[in-house]
Each structure stands twice: as C-alpha cells, then as structure tokens.
Design a protein around this motif. Structure first.
Motif, PDB file in Angstrom:
ATOM      1  N   LEU A  53       0.822  -1.208   0.000  1.00  0.00           N
ATOM      2  CA  LEU A  53       0.000   0.000   0.000  1.00  0.00           C
ATOM      3  C   LEU A  53       0.854   1.256   0.000  1.00  0.00           C
ATOM      4  O   LEU A  53       0.590   2.209  -0.753  1.00  0.00           O
ATOM      5  CB  LEU A  53      -0.927  -0.014   1.216  1.00  0.00           C
ATOM      6  CG  LEU A  53      -1.856   1.198   1.374  1.00  0.00           C
ATOM      7  CD1 LEU A  53      -2.801   1.303   0.189  1.00  0.00           C
ATOM      8  CD2 LEU A  53      -2.633   1.102   2.684  1.00  0.00           C
ATOM      9  N   GLU A  54       1.883   1.282   0.838  1.00  0.00           N
ATOM     10  CA  GLU A  54       2.764   2.449   0.910  1.00  0.00           C
ATOM     11  C   GLU A  54       3.458   2.705  -0.423  1.00  0.00           C
ATOM     12  O   GLU A  54       3.473   3.837  -0.927  1.00  0.00           O
ATOM     13  CB  GLU A  54       3.822   2.240   1.996  1.00  0.00           C
ATOM     14  CG  GLU A  54       3.301   2.261   3.412  1.00  0.00           C
ATOM     15  CD  GLU A  54       4.369   1.872   4.410  1.00  0.00           C
ATOM     16  OE1 GLU A  54       4.103   2.025   5.616  1.00  0.00           O
ATOM     17  OE2 GLU A  54       5.454   1.422   3.999  1.00  0.00           O
ATOM     18  N   THR A  61       1.144   3.849  -3.182  1.00  0.00           N
ATOM     19  CA  THR A  61       0.799   5.263  -2.979  1.00  0.00           C
ATOM     20  C   THR A  61       1.864   6.174  -3.571  1.00  0.00           C
ATOM     21  O   THR A  61       1.547   7.166  -4.251  1.00  0.00           O
ATOM     22  CB  THR A  61       0.640   5.566  -1.477  1.00  0.00           C
ATOM     23  OG1 THR A  61      -0.386   4.733  -0.928  1.00  0.00           O
ATOM     24  CG2 THR A  61       0.276   7.027  -1.259  1.00  0.00           C
ATOM     25  N   LEU A 110       1.256   8.726  -6.753  1.00  0.00           N
ATOM     26  CA  LEU A 110       1.497  10.156  -6.587  1.00  0.00           C
ATOM     27  C   LEU A 110       2.437  10.691  -7.656  1.00  0.00           C
ATOM     28  O   LEU A 110       2.194  11.750  -8.243  1.00  0.00           O
ATOM     29  CB  LEU A 110       2.089  10.428  -5.198  1.00  0.00           C
ATOM     30  CG  LEU A 110       1.127  10.431  -4.011  1.00  0.00           C
ATOM     31  CD1 LEU A 110       1.887  10.649  -2.716  1.00  0.00           C
ATOM     32  CD2 LEU A 110       0.061  11.495  -4.187  1.00  0.00           C
ATOM     33  N   LEU A 130       0.111  14.751  -2.310  1.00  0.00           N
ATOM     34  CA  LEU A 130      -1.008  13.960  -1.796  1.00  0.00           C
ATOM     35  C   LEU A 130      -2.208  14.854  -1.516  1.00  0.00           C
ATOM     36  O   LEU A 130      -3.360  14.489  -1.820  1.00  0.00           O
ATOM     37  CB  LEU A 130      -0.575  13.238  -0.520  1.00  0.00           C
ATOM     38  CG  LEU A 130      -1.611  12.309   0.133  1.00  0.00           C
ATOM     39  CD1 LEU A 130      -2.033  11.216  -0.842  1.00  0.00           C
ATOM     40  CD2 LEU A 130      -1.044  11.693   1.402  1.00  0.00           C
TER      41      LEU A 130
END
Length: 315
Positions: free
Chosen positions: A38-39, A42, A46, A300
């Motif tokens: 997930l990190e 992300t 981005l 973000l």
C-alpha cells in the motif's frame, strides 16, 4: 561440474514452532506485506499523477525504487506466507533457484538505485547550476534503465554455476528463502569455482556501492558545512539524513550477513537479519523517503483535493 542432481525439491524450514505461534507470525507477516504494498503503491501513484513530481528526477528514481521494493518483498514474503500457512515448506529445485535469482537480482538493483539517488543528491547540492543539464529527464531514464539491467545481469553466472552442482541430499534448507549459502552447504563436492564466483560478485557489488554512497554523502556533507545559507543547509541536511537512515541499516545488515559471516548456514539470528533487509526495510523506506517529505505531502493533498473537487462537481 556435471549436473548429477538427485534432489528434485528442497524443504525450507523457515520459522518453525507451535501452530499458534505460526498463525500469529502468518497474520503479522501478511499485514506487514499488505502495508508495504500500500505504501509503495501510494508513492508510485502520486509520482505518476502529479504533474510536478513526475518531472523531477529524484521522484522518478523513487517511483522506480518503490516498484522494485514491491517486487523484492513479494519475491520473499509470498513464499514465506505460503510455507507458514501450509507448514510443509516444500519447494521444487527450479523454483528454488528462480527465487534465488529474482530475490538477489532485486536486492542488487536496490544497491544501484541507492547509488543513483546518492548521485542525484550529490549533483543537486554540490553542482546546482549544472544539475538541470546533467540530470535531465532523458539522463534520468537512462540511469533507471541501467539500474534494472545491471541488477538482473549480476547473478546470472552464480545461479548457473550453483544450479549445475550435484545435490545428492539432504535437502533441508535452514532458512525461509533459497539463499546461496545454505544451497552451497547442501551441494556435494566438488564445488568448483561456484562459491568463489558468488563471493567475489557479492563482495564487489556491495563494496563498490557502499564506497560510492559514502563518497557521495561525505562530499555532500562537506559542501553543506561550507554553505553560508542556513535555510538551504538545514533543508538539505534534513533530506540527506533521511537518505542515510535508509542506506545505513540496509547496507549494515547485508554487510554483516555476507561479508563478516562468510555466508554460512543461517542461524535464527541471521534469519532475523535477512528478514529485516528483505521485509522490514521495504516497509520503512516509503515512510522515510517520501511520506515525511513536504513535496510528497503537498502532492497527496493536491490529489485528494482534486478528487474532492471532482466529486463535488459531479454532485
């Protein structure tokens, strides 16, 4: 060196223990794996969607680094989760060497990406006037391609040499992945040049990349110490400290494993060290490199604000 292999599969002993302990480890590792994915996803999203970040070489390198980390942790943790769930740990001969090649190639690719990011920061801080010309987008993409290609070329020869050794039993690997140290300890003599070739390659890759990182960050720190601009110096030191926080544990753990211990059969301690640099660092790196970075936080925020605006307009 003729291929007289009689062993058709290996048994990864991994993390053995009571069923309840194995279940708790399975839950913990599964959560860690999902959070790591997930990190890193992300970060990739981005960089891809933000028009500003997608044009900056540092974030192009970081997005590729995040993709590499996802592949790296997957090559190790999926097998480990499967073994914890099934409790048998059996892996075929070819699958074992495939994991060896992929995991070590991705680890080596991480070496090169860490050096590439050290080079990027060196050029940005020590040669700011020439940085836009040297580290243009085309140069950055060439650097990214070089990291991937060199990483996956490095271990072709060791994998071929070790796989052609004779494995006539036993077939128990005291580890949770197919590491060349335990594999070499299971091979029947003569071992030929395989151990020497492996040790030379991993030592050369490790020492050269560590030397480059030390030289780059050392020059950066020396340059910043001479700077009279307190604001820029503080900001640059903050960025470099995050980089060093990633580089030091990764190189330190690998150095202890393969240079100081001579890649011997792993004990519980070396299993823990291996787990640290193959699973914990991919989880921590996005937090250290990006999620504490002001530009990433702003990106973000723009992404979330854009999504909110779109939803409001739709309503």
């Amino acid at each position: 060196m003729a291929n007289e292999t009689t062993v058709q599969e290996f048994i990864l002993l991994g993390f053995r223990g009571e069923q309840q302990k194995r279940f708790l480890l399975l839950i913990f590792f599964a959560i860690l794996y999902m959070l790591t994915l997930l990190e890193n996803i992300t970060i990739i999203i981005l960089v891809l969607l933000d028009a500003h970040l997608s044009q900056l070489p540092m974030y192009i390198l970081l997005s590729n680094f995040s993709w590499m980390e996802m592949c790296y942790v997957t090559s190790v943790m999926l097998r480990m989760l499967l073994d914890l769930a099934s409790s048998h740990g059996t892996i075929s001969f070819h699958a074992c060497f495939l994991q060896f090649y992929i995991a070590f190639s991705l680890g080596t690719t991480e070496f090169f990406f860490l050096s590439a990011m050290a080079l990027d920061r060196y050029l940005a801080i020590c040669h700011p006037l020439h940085y836009p010309q040297i580290m243009c987008l085309s140069s950055c993409y060439v650097l990214v391609a070089a990291c991937w290609i060199l990483g996956f070329l490095a271990y072709i020869l060791p994998v071929i040499l070790i796989s052609r050794l004779s494995f006539c039993g036993p077939n128990l690997i005291n580890h949770f992945l197919c590491d060349p140290g335990p594999l070499l300890s299971l091979a029947c003599p003569p071992l030929g040049y395989a151990p020497l070739v492996f040790q030379i390659i991993i030592s050369t890759l490790f020492i050269s990349n560590v030397f480059f990182a030390v030289l780059s960050y050392g020059t950066i720190i020396f340059t910043l110490m001479k700077s009279s601009n307190q604001g820029n110096r503080k900001k640059a030191f903050s960025t470099i400290s995050m980089h060093l926080l990633v580089v030091t544990p990764f190189y330190g753990s690998i150095g202890g494993m393969y240079l100081l211990s001579g890649a011997e059969s792993p004990s519980e301690i070396t299993k823990a060290i291996t787990f640290f640099y193959t699973s914990i660092t991919p989880f921590l790196n996005p937090l250290i490199y990006c999620l504490r970075n002001d530009q990433v936080k702003e990106a973000l925020g723009r992404l979330l604000k854009g999504g909110t605006d779109v939803n409001k307009n739709h309503v």
